[in-house]
Design a protein around this motif. Structure first.
Motif, PDB file in Angstrom:
ATOM      1  N   GLU A  97      84.870 -62.853  -8.316  1.00  0.00           N
ATOM      2  CA  GLU A  97      86.165 -62.206  -8.076  1.00  0.00           C
ATOM      3  C   GLU A  97      86.248 -60.824  -8.739  1.00  0.00           C
ATOM      4  N   ARG A  98      85.106 -60.289  -9.166  1.00  0.00           N
ATOM      5  CA  ARG A  98      85.031 -58.967  -9.798  1.00  0.00           C
ATOM      6  C   ARG A  98      85.815 -58.908 -11.099  1.00  0.00           C
ATOM      7  N   SER A  99      85.732 -59.937 -11.898  1.00  0.00           N
ATOM      8  CA  SER A  99      86.433 -59.962 -13.185  1.00  0.00           C
ATOM      9  C   SER A  99      85.529 -60.580 -14.249  1.00  0.00           C
ATOM     10  N   PHE A 100      84.287 -60.081 -14.306  1.00  0.00           N
ATOM     11  CA  PHE A 100      83.272 -60.678 -15.165  1.00  0.00           C
ATOM     12  C   PHE A 100      83.728 -60.815 -16.611  1.00  0.00           C
ATOM     13  N   LEU A 101      84.188 -59.695 -17.203  1.00  0.00           N
ATOM     14  CA  LEU A 101      84.529 -59.732 -18.625  1.00  0.00           C
ATOM     15  C   LEU A 101      85.729 -60.622 -18.898  1.00  0.00           C
ATOM     16  N   VAL A 102      86.704 -60.611 -17.993  1.00  0.00           N
ATOM     17  CA  VAL A 102      87.868 -61.478 -18.170  1.00  0.00           C
ATOM     18  C   VAL A 102      87.456 -62.944 -18.090  1.00  0.00           C
ATOM     19  N   VAL A 103      86.578 -63.253 -17.153  1.00  0.00           N
ATOM     20  CA  VAL A 103      86.099 -64.631 -17.005  1.00  0.00           C
ATOM     21  C   VAL A 103      85.395 -65.086 -18.273  1.00  0.00           C
ATOM     22  N   ILE A 104      84.554 -64.226 -18.825  1.00  0.00           N
ATOM     23  CA  ILE A 104      83.854 -64.563 -20.065  1.00  0.00           C
ATOM     24  C   ILE A 104      84.858 -64.875 -21.171  1.00  0.00           C
ATOM     25  N   ALA A 105      85.913 -64.070 -21.248  1.00  0.00           N
ATOM     26  CA  ALA A 105      86.930 -64.286 -22.277  1.00  0.00           C
ATOM     27  C   ALA A 105      87.565 -65.664 -22.152  1.00  0.00           C
ATOM     28  N   TYR A 106      87.904 -66.037 -20.919  1.00  0.00           N
ATOM     29  CA  TYR A 106      88.553 -67.337 -20.733  1.00  0.00           C
ATOM     30  C   TYR A 106      87.591 -68.502 -20.897  1.00  0.00           C
ATOM     31  N   PRO A 157      90.948 -66.076 -10.545  1.00  0.00           N
ATOM     32  CA  PRO A 157      89.852 -66.022 -11.506  1.00  0.00           C
ATOM     33  C   PRO A 157      90.242 -66.526 -12.887  1.00  0.00           C
ATOM     34  N   VAL A 158      91.502 -66.322 -13.284  1.00  0.00           N
ATOM     35  CA  VAL A 158      91.969 -66.835 -14.570  1.00  0.00           C
ATOM     36  C   VAL A 158      91.926 -68.363 -14.566  1.00  0.00           C
ATOM     37  N   LEU A 160      90.114 -70.266 -12.608  1.00  0.00           N
ATOM     38  CA  LEU A 160      88.719 -70.698 -12.545  1.00  0.00           C
ATOM     39  C   LEU A 160      88.044 -70.565 -13.905  1.00  0.00           C
ATOM     40  N   GLY A 161      88.334 -69.488 -14.624  1.00  0.00           N
ATOM     41  CA  GLY A 161      87.731 -69.295 -15.939  1.00  0.00           C
ATOM     42  C   GLY A 161      88.161 -70.348 -16.940  1.00  0.00           C
ATOM     43  N   ILE A 162      89.466 -70.612 -16.984  1.00  0.00           N
ATOM     44  CA  ILE A 162      89.963 -71.645 -17.895  1.00  0.00           C
ATOM     45  C   ILE A 162      89.480 -73.025 -17.451  1.00  0.00           C
ATOM     46  N   GLY A 163      89.434 -73.245 -16.122  1.00  0.00           N
ATOM     47  CA  GLY A 163      88.917 -74.512 -15.616  1.00  0.00           C
ATOM     48  C   GLY A 163      87.458 -74.712 -15.972  1.00  0.00           C
ATOM     49  N   ALA A 164      86.666 -73.637 -15.900  1.00  0.00           N
ATOM     50  CA  ALA A 164      85.259 -73.728 -16.285  1.00  0.00           C
ATOM     51  C   ALA A 164      85.132 -74.081 -17.762  1.00  0.00           C
ATOM     52  N   ALA A 165      85.950 -73.446 -18.593  1.00  0.00           N
ATOM     53  CA  ALA A 165      85.920 -73.749 -20.025  1.00  0.00           C
ATOM     54  C   ALA A 165      86.285 -75.206 -20.283  1.00  0.00           C
ATOM     55  N   ALA A 166      87.284 -75.703 -19.538  1.00  0.00           N
ATOM     56  CA  ALA A 166      87.691 -77.099 -19.695  1.00  0.00           C
ATOM     57  C   ALA A 166      86.556 -78.046 -19.308  1.00  0.00           C
ATOM     58  N   CYS A 167      85.869 -77.726 -18.209  1.00  0.00           N
ATOM     59  CA  CYS A 167      84.761 -78.590 -17.771  1.00  0.00           C
ATOM     60  C   CYS A 167      83.589 -78.532 -18.741  1.00  0.00           C
TER      61      CYS A 167
END
Length: 298
Positions: A97-106, A157-158, A160-167
């Motif tokens: 979703e073109r939000s690499f750094l934000v995804v990493i943060a979450y 993307p937010v 998905l990022g938090i969901g990835a962290a949860a998983c």
């Protein structure tokens, strides 16, 4: 926690973070030819033989045979395997979703979620000192990743990022539960769990690709030579993570694992010559402070 178990799990975790950094670099190269799904599958498929070798070495060194997993083991290891695959898929989707750094943060909010899941599911305690260390180190990662004026790209993307962290958090706790359910020493229990988990993940992804995208599966098999490094480093990193999980809570391991960000920062600075910004320096300091607080709390 007895004193003798503190430094072994810390050493395993730091070594695992270093191995994971190398694995990520190897997978990044494979993405060009195999795509994200194929490069992800390499981690599991080519990691299985090395996991078997690791277990064989443990058996020879300790003189103890792998235990027969009890019924309680299978829900744990299956949950860990599936949620790890799901976490990887969500992380890659969010990065698309073109939000690499934000995804990493979450995704790096994982230690906080690990601590909560570990407390709820396994009863792993969270002391005030450990909780503070997790918060400080996680704040450091988020500080490094988020930048002023950066667009998050919307709610998807937010989520998905938090969901990835949860998983990722659930998988860490589940793998620790699987290891603890085995009636064996921590070395043998960790090695056995790794073999079964990787074999299950390799089987599931192979079947999925055979049904959905056989071309990618064939490409992965043909690229076995360059894939061996990623498979080896992935299996080595996982083996070291599991040894850490066998000795202490998943929250401790995944918080100390944030040193991986420092390794990546070092590579960017000394290998690629990229300058460190003031914001990144503050983040590094917070991570180091959080890690020191974590070790001091043990």
């Amino acid at each position: 926690m007895s004193e003798w178990t503190i430094w072994p799990w810390a050493a395993f975790t730091v070594a695992a973070a270093a191995a994971q950094t190398v694995r990520n670099a190897a997978q990044r190269q494979l993405t060009r030819t195999l795509g994200t799904t194929g490069a992800t599958h390499v981690r599991f498929l080519f990691g299985v033989p090395f996991a078997v070798v690791f277990l064989a070495a443990i058996v020879l060194a300790t003189g103890t045979a792998p235990p027969r997993p009890p019924l309680a083991f299978w829900p744990w290891v299956t949950t860990g395997a599936l949620t790890q695959i799901a976490a990887t898929a969500m992380m890659l989707a969010a990065m698309g979703e073109r939000s690499f750094l934000v995804v990493i943060a979450y995704t790096k909010t994982e230690p906080i979620q690990v601590a909560l899941f570990g407390l709820a599911v396994l009863g792993d305690p969270i002391t005030l000192a450990v909780g503070a260390a997790i918060a400080v180190a996680t704040t450091g990662v988020v500080t490094m990743s988020l930048r002023p004026g950066q667009e998050a790209g919307g709610a998807r993307p937010v989520a998905l990022g938090i969901g990835a962290a949860a998983c990722f958090a659930v998988s860490a706790v589940a793998f620790r539960g699987a290891i603890l359910s085995l009636d064996a020493g921590y070395l043998t229990a960790a090695g056995t769990t790794l073999c079964i988990a990787l074999a299950l993940q390799a089987l599931l992804l192979s079947v999925w690709l055979a049904v959905r995208d056989r071309t990618v599966l064939v490409a992965v098999l043909r690229a076995w030579r360059p894939s061996l490094l990623a498979g080896f480093m992935g299996a080595l990193a996982s083996q070291l993570w599991f040894l850490g999980f066998a000795l202490t809570t998943a929250a401790n391991v995944r918080t100390l694992a944030l040193v991986e960000v420092l390794f990546a920062q070092g590579v960017s600075r000394f290998v690629f010559g990229q300058r460190t910004t003031a914001r990144e320096l503050i983040g590094v300091v917070l991570i180091v402070v959080g890690v020191v607080m974590l070790l001091w709390a043990q």
